[in-house]
Structure formats: structure tokens, C-alpha cells
Scaffold this motif. Structure first.
Motif, PDB file in Angstrom:
ATOM      1  N   ASP A 199       0.987  -1.297  -0.155  1.00 23.46           N
ATOM      2  CA  ASP A 199       0.135  -0.149   0.025  1.00 23.46           C
ATOM      3  C   ASP A 199       0.982   1.339   0.059  1.00 23.46           C
ATOM      4  O   ASP A 199       0.319   2.438  -0.453  1.00 23.46           O
ATOM      5  N   THR A 200       1.964   1.291   0.329  1.00 23.49           N
ATOM      6  CA  THR A 200       3.107   2.165   0.474  1.00 23.49           C
ATOM      7  C   THR A 200       3.309   2.787  -1.065  1.00 23.49           C
ATOM      8  O   THR A 200       4.129   3.915  -1.118  1.00 23.49           O
ATOM      9  N   MET A 201       3.106   1.943  -1.850  1.00 24.25           N
ATOM     10  CA  MET A 201       3.671   2.274  -3.249  1.00 24.25           C
ATOM     11  C   MET A 201       2.654   2.768  -4.136  1.00 24.25           C
ATOM     12  O   MET A 201       1.520   2.159  -4.337  1.00 24.25           O
ATOM     13  N   SER A 202       2.746   3.883  -4.820  1.00 20.13           N
ATOM     14  CA  SER A 202       1.840   4.557  -5.617  1.00 20.13           C
ATOM     15  C   SER A 202       2.364   4.129  -6.992  1.00 20.13           C
ATOM     16  O   SER A 202       3.625   4.330  -7.459  1.00 20.13           O
ATOM     17  N   VAL A 203       1.578   3.767  -8.014  1.00 24.00           N
ATOM     18  CA  VAL A 203       1.803   3.205  -9.394  1.00 24.00           C
ATOM     19  C   VAL A 203       0.983   4.092 -10.281  1.00 24.00           C
ATOM     20  O   VAL A 203      -0.326   4.324 -10.319  1.00 24.00           O
ATOM     21  N   THR A 204       1.638   4.576 -11.467  1.00 25.49           N
ATOM     22  CA  THR A 204       0.985   5.193 -12.538  1.00 25.49           C
ATOM     23  C   THR A 204       1.456   4.577 -13.694  1.00 25.49           C
ATOM     24  O   THR A 204       2.544   3.860 -13.913  1.00 25.49           O
ATOM     25  N   THR A 205       0.706   4.971 -14.831  1.00 22.14           N
ATOM     26  CA  THR A 205       1.092   4.482 -16.058  1.00 22.14           C
ATOM     27  C   THR A 205       1.157   5.568 -16.989  1.00 22.14           C
ATOM     28  O   THR A 205       0.126   6.365 -16.857  1.00 22.14           O
ATOM     29  N   HIS A 206       2.021   5.607 -17.874  1.00 24.31           N
ATOM     30  CA  HIS A 206       2.207   6.697 -18.823  1.00 24.31           C
ATOM     31  C   HIS A 206       2.066   5.990 -20.183  1.00 24.31           C
ATOM     32  O   HIS A 206       2.651   4.985 -20.666  1.00 24.31           O
ATOM     33  N   MET A 207       1.220   6.672 -21.077  1.00 21.48           N
ATOM     34  CA  MET A 207       0.823   6.190 -22.341  1.00 21.48           C
ATOM     35  C   MET A 207       1.073   7.336 -23.142  1.00 21.48           C
ATOM     36  O   MET A 207       0.594   8.469 -23.015  1.00 21.48           O
TER      37      MET A 207
END
Length: 373
Positions: free
Chosen positions: A238-246
Motif C-alpha cells: 500500500d506504500t507504493m503509488s503506481v502510475t502508467t504513462h501512455m
């Protein structure tokens, strides 16, 4: 309305930054044996210290190492997975377009020759070195999405004697990524970005036609990629924020694909298990904001309104107007601002100066502060 305290931030950026000339020269000298690994590392460390300081000085809440230790945003990672070979005598060629014509990106091809696995944490040293250099910003690591391994070469790049069933290939690939994500979290990585061009390319009918021609299920490829990424992120802390770039391609200020996000939007925004989406919206190739109507509560969209492909600085009023337009489809509190892509997806970089890069990052910070407080 207040600034976001967790990634993605109100003012953010995709990750790659223009390499200084002395770093480019050092990499050339290292390739020809004129300097050794120790000297190259020293020059990389100095350049990264400076670029981290720049990001913090302009007021960004996240900082990357600019991908200064890489030649390519994705291939440098993919080649390090167990079971993946760099094919030196065969080239992967991608046609890019710009206002002056076409150029070609060429890199050694890859082939899956064995079972996919992870023997060592990829980019571990790079992330640790970045973490040691940040003072006020959150260190952010960018890696290619697992979907890029299949998208680049397709079935032909995967040995059928090793993986007669692609479901097994995807399962092993997801397991390797889960191990990578856990290891990065153990190193203190709280902000991870998965870069995936395929999820943007697939909005272009020409790109889907190319996949169909090579035997892929182009109409459902985005669903398979979403499932693969979700499997790869399963169990992340839960401590990790994950995003994706397209993006639709970024090489020397050129692009590959075009078209709005309409084809992938509903599944992408509702099913992909990430905290935020970095989306290109810098010109007409990106389509309208209408697909943002599918973004559910709890997820964040980072509007890539500032182009990295040209040096001319955008108008702050124009940026605010476009943010307001996007807020008709998704709540303003779920929006952030960034450049549309990295400034240097490969070591070559885009056609703008360091000073113009800094001005664009500062513009993002200032605009976000005026919009969100």
C-alpha cells in the motif's frame, strides 16, 4: 483545493530529461574503451546530482534521474529479464513521423529464448543512487510496462518451443514483474511508473491493422495488456503509488501513432489497477477529453498539456482553459498537470534546449499552483 500529498502530484513529469553533452560524450568514450566503468559512473552521478537539484529548484514534488543511465526508456530494462536476448545482428525498426517527414528508430532486436524470470532487481542501483540525492522531492522510478515485451516483437519474437502457449509466457512475465515490484518496494520505492506505448498506439486503426497482419488479436490486445499489468502489480504494498504513462511515440521530437483514447478508455480507466494515468493531450493527435468521462472516482489523470517536442513555451491561460475543459468530464480534484511525455525517451533527446526544458517544468509547477493551490 489543496496540493496532492501522494503521487501523482498536481505538478508532475513523465521522467526522462535531456542528457548534458558531457554525459553523451562520456557514453561514447565508454563505448570505445577510452574511459572505464568507474569513470562513466562518476560522470553519470555528477549529472544526476545536478538534474535532481534542478527538479527540486523548480518546485517539482517528484524527481527522477532523468533516465541518464539508459540509452532507451524500455530496451535497457527488457534486455535484463531472464530469458530475453539482445539480438545484435538483427534490428528492430520503428517508423516515426514529424512535420518535416519521417525518421527511423533502430535498436538491436530482442528475442525470448528461455523462461522469463528475474535473477536480480533491475535498476536497483539506479534507484538507490537517486534516493541518496533527493532532498525534498519523492524519488520516482520509471520502467516499461510488461506489455512492451510482447508488443515489440509479437509471437515471432517468442520461442515456440519454450512457450507454445502465450498464457504461460504472460504468467512468467507477470511473476518476474511482481518480484521486481516487491524488491523495489523493499528499497524504499514509493512511486513507480509503468510506461506503455501500446495502450495509446492501439487507438490508431493503422496500428491495430499492423498487429492483425502479424497474427495478433488487435481488437482485444488492450484487454490482455490490462490483465497482464494487473497480474504484475498484484500484492504490491500500500506504500507504493503506481502510475502508467501512455504516449504515441517519442523520439527526436517525432511520433508513431495518432488518435484519441476512445478505443481503450472504458476498459483502461475502470479496469487497470493503477493510481494514476499520465496522458498525452498536447495536440490534435491526442483527440478530445471526452474519453475521461470513464474515469472512476479514486483515480487520477495527469494531463500532459505541455509538449516536450518543441521549445516554444505554452501560455498559462491556455493551459488553465484546457484544464477547465477536461474538468467537464472528470472532477478537477482528480486532475494534475505535466508535460505530455519525457524530454528524452532515448539518449538522443528532443529538439529543445536545457533552458527550454527547465522553463516548461517551471510552467507546470506555477500553473498547477494557481489552479489547485
Amino acid at each position: 483545493m489543496t496540493p496532492r500529498v501522494a503521487p501523482p502530484f498536481r505538478a508532475d513529469h513523465v521522467g526522462s530529461l535531456l542528457r548534458p553533452q558531457r554525459l553523451l560524450d562520456a557514453r561514447d568514450e565508454h563505448a570505445t574503451g577510452r574511459i572505464d566503468d568507474v569513470e562513466l559512473r562518476k560522470i553519470e552521478d555528477e549529472a544526476i546530482s545536478e538534474v535532481v537539484a534542478m527538479q527540486e529548484e523548480v518546485g517539482l514534488s517528484s524527481a527522477t534521474d532523468g533516465e541518464f543511465r539508459r540509452s532507451s526508456w524500455h530496451m535497457d530494462f527488457l534486455y535484463q529479464l531472464d530469458g530475453v536476448d539482445k539480438v545484435e545482428d538483427a534490428n528492430l525498426k520503428v517508423q516515426f513521423h514529424n512535420t518535416d517527414g519521417d525518421i527511423e528508430f533502430v535498436t538491436p532486436d530482442l528475442r525470448v529464448h528461455g523462461r522469463i524470470g528475474l535473477s536480480k532487481t533491475i535498476f536497483a542501483d539506479a534507484f538507490t543512487a537517486l534516493s541518496e540525492r533527493v532532498k525534498t522531492a519523492t524519488p520516482k522510478l520509471t520502467i516499461p510496462s510488461p506489455g512492451m515485451l510482447h508488443y515489440r516483437g509479437g509471437r515471432a519474437a517468442i520461442d515456440e518451443t519454450v512457450y507454445p502457449d502465450l498464457a504461460e509466457f504472460r504468467a512468467d512475465l507477470a511473476a518476474a514483474y511482481r518480484a521486481e515490484v516487491r524488491a523495489l518496494a523493499d528499497l524504499g520505492c514509493h512511486y513507480l511508473q509503468l510506461d506503455d506505448t501500446s495502450l495509446a498506439y492501439l487507438n490508431d486503426p493503422k496500428q491495430r491493422a499492423q498487429l492483425t497482419a502479424r497474427g495478433d488479436d488487435a481488437e482485444n490486445a488492450h484487454l490482455q495488456t490490462i490483465e497482464l499489468i494487473n497480474d504484475s502489480l498484484r500484492g504490491r504494498p500500500d506504500t507504493m503509488s503506481v502510475t502508467t504513462h501512455m504516449c504515441r511515440g517519442n523520439f527526436r521530437s517525432s511520433w508513431v501513432a495518432e488518435g484519441g483514447y476512445d478505443f481503450v478508455a472504458e476498459a483502461l480507466f475502470n479496469e487497470l489497477d493503477v493510481n494514476g494515468f499520465f496522458l498525452e493531450f498536447d495536440d490534435e493527435r491526442s483527440g478530445t477529453f471526452a474519453p475521461l468521462r470513464f474515469v472512476p472516482k479514486g483515480k487520477v489523470v495527469v494531463l500532459g498539456l505541455v509538449t516536450t517536442k518543441r521549445g516554444e513555451l505554452e501560455s498559462k491561460d491556455d493551459l488553465k482553459r484546457r484544464i477547465e475543459e477536461a474538468s467537464k468530464y472528470v472532477d478537477l480534484d482528480q486532475l494534475c498537470l505535466s508535460p505530455q511525455c519525457g524530454f528524452a525517451s532515448t539518449k538522443d533527446g528532443n529538439a529543445l534546449t536545457f533552458e527550454q526544458e527547465v522553463a516548461k517544468l517551471r510552467l507546470v509547477v506555477e500553473t498547477a499552483a494557481e489552479v489547485w493551490g
